[in-house]
Enzyme design. Structure first.
Site, PDB file in Angstrom:
ATOM      1  N   HIS A 179      -6.414  -7.146  -0.491  1.00  0.00           N
ATOM      2  CA  HIS A 179      -6.488  -5.712  -0.746  1.00  0.00           C
ATOM      3  C   HIS A 179      -5.663  -5.347  -1.974  1.00  0.00           C
ATOM      4  CE1 HIS A 179      -7.054  -6.228   3.676  1.00  0.00           C
ATOM      5  NE2 HIS A 179      -8.057  -5.394   3.449  1.00  0.00           N
ATOM      6  N   ASP A 188      -2.940 -10.612  -2.457  1.00  0.00           N
ATOM      7  CA  ASP A 188      -3.504 -10.109  -1.204  1.00  0.00           C
ATOM      8  C   ASP A 188      -4.967  -9.733  -1.426  1.00  0.00           C
ATOM      9  OD1 ASP A 188      -2.182  -8.716   1.529  1.00  0.00           O
ATOM     10  OD2 ASP A 188      -4.014  -7.730   0.847  1.00  0.00           O
ATOM     11  N   HIS A 201       0.820  -1.225   0.000  1.00  0.00           N
ATOM     12  CA  HIS A 201       0.000   0.000   0.000  1.00  0.00           C
ATOM     13  C   HIS A 201       0.851   1.270   0.000  1.00  0.00           C
ATOM     14  CE1 HIS A 201      -3.669  -2.197   0.370  1.00  0.00           C
ATOM     15  NE2 HIS A 201      -3.423  -2.633   1.598  1.00  0.00           N
ATOM     16  N   ASP A 239      -4.689 -12.746   3.306  1.00  0.00           N
ATOM     17  CA  ASP A 239      -5.931 -12.289   3.920  1.00  0.00           C
ATOM     18  C   ASP A 239      -7.154 -12.508   3.047  1.00  0.00           C
ATOM     19  OD1 ASP A 239      -4.771 -10.425   2.265  1.00  0.00           O
ATOM     20  OD2 ASP A 239      -4.825  -8.780   3.699  1.00  0.00           O
TER      21      ASP A 239
END
Length: 318
Positions: free
Chosen positions: A161, A159, A123, A243
């Site tokens: 995200h 991931d 991120h 995740d």
């Protein structure tokens, strides 16, 4: 296969109850110390240098992270991300792990490496930290590879995200291909399928909450693997976030350990075909501790599979 980590990565502390806790890495390290993986050399990562980090991040952002070294008070960077006394060192060694892994693979020490590190990185944008991430470890490693004579790098991020920070870096790097599969809508709100970048080197595959293994695998078979083959990278990087597991509290997808093993085996087979097996994988998310540990173990087994066995496990999970 080689493993890279550093004790400093345990010293990054975002406070009681924070999902991105030292317990995550402790669980991963317990897996790596188990008898099953005891034959893999585990090397201590060096700290990344300012010059190495500056291939991805702005001077102002680097200054902000370095200025927090040894802070006595928690520094809040955004609603999800903060720094403690050990955070700067953790971030430097986390970034250094990927760099050392690239050097080891290019030198022939191993063909594949896994970096057990935190804080995660995907991120972090060139100018800011966000979403638990301080420096973008995978982008820094890929940028380093490009300075070592590698002509084309591909980064695959599974991931839950979207890897927004990695995408921002890749959008201006014609020698990079960035592929992200992720849940959408979900933090950070980016990663729509029509985000292809000005160089058309971005592939985003958004999944709805509840997506399980069959749809995940089909998307990789129909979209990801053909795109990788067409790009023909000289080095493959994996942003290994776990995740998207069905038990993870921060996502809503329904993957299980065998789905992570499957995608890893397939990427390893493509690496054999395209780039002499060269893969560096860096830990990203995963916030249910037992699920994270089991998923990392599955990922490790698959990374070490031979190309011949990579396609033998094509059963689709529910």
């Amino acid at each position: 296969m080689l493993l890279f980590t550093h004790p400093s990565c345990l010293d990054h502390d975002q406070g009681p109850g924070h999902a991105e806790s030292p317990a995550r890495l402790e669980a991963v390290l317990e897996v790596l110390k188990s008898r099953e993986f005891s034959d893999y050399p585990c090397l201590e990562a060096p700290a990344a240098t300012r010059q190495e980090i500056a291939r991805v991040h702005t001077a102002a952002h680097i200054d902000e992270i370095l200025a927090a070294r040894g802070t006595k008070e928690r520094i809040v960077l955004d609603s999800d991300t903060s720094m403690s006394a050990g955070s700067t060192q953790a971030a430097l060694f986390a970034a250094g792990a990927g760099i050392a892994a690239v050097d080891a693979v290019l030198s022939g020490q191993a063909r594949r490496a896994f970096c057990a590190l935190r804080p995660p990185g995907h991120h972090a944008e060139p100018h800011r930290a966000m979403g638990f991430c301080l420096f973008n470890n995978i982008a820094i490693a890929a940028a380093h590879a490009l300075t070592r004579g590698v002509k084309r790098v591909a980064i695959v991020d599974f991931d839950v995200h979207h890897g927004n920070g990695t995408q921002v870096w890749a959008e201006t790097e014609p020698r990079a291909l960035f592929i992200s599969s992720h849940q959408m809508p979900l933090y950070p709100g980016t990663g729509a399928a029509d985000e292809r970048g000005p160089l058309d080197n971005i592939l985003n595959i958004p999944f709805a909450a509840g997506t399980a293994g069959a749809e995940f695998r089909a998307a990789y078979e129909w979209q990801v693997f053909p795109r990788l083959k067409a790009f023909a990278p000289d080095f493959i990087f994996i942003s290994a976030g776990f995740d998207a597991h069905r038990d993870d509290p921060l996502g809503g997808m329904k993957l299980v350990e065998e789905d992570f093993a499957w995608v890893t085996r397939e990427l390893a087979a493509l690496a054999e075909e395209l780039c002499d097996g060269r893969i560096v994988s860096c830990l990203e998310g995963g916030y249910n501790i037992p699920a994270l540990a089991a998923s990392v173990a599955a990922h490790m087994r698959a990374l070490d599979d031979t190309a011949e066995s990579a396609h033998n496990s094509s059963a689709v999970s529910a």
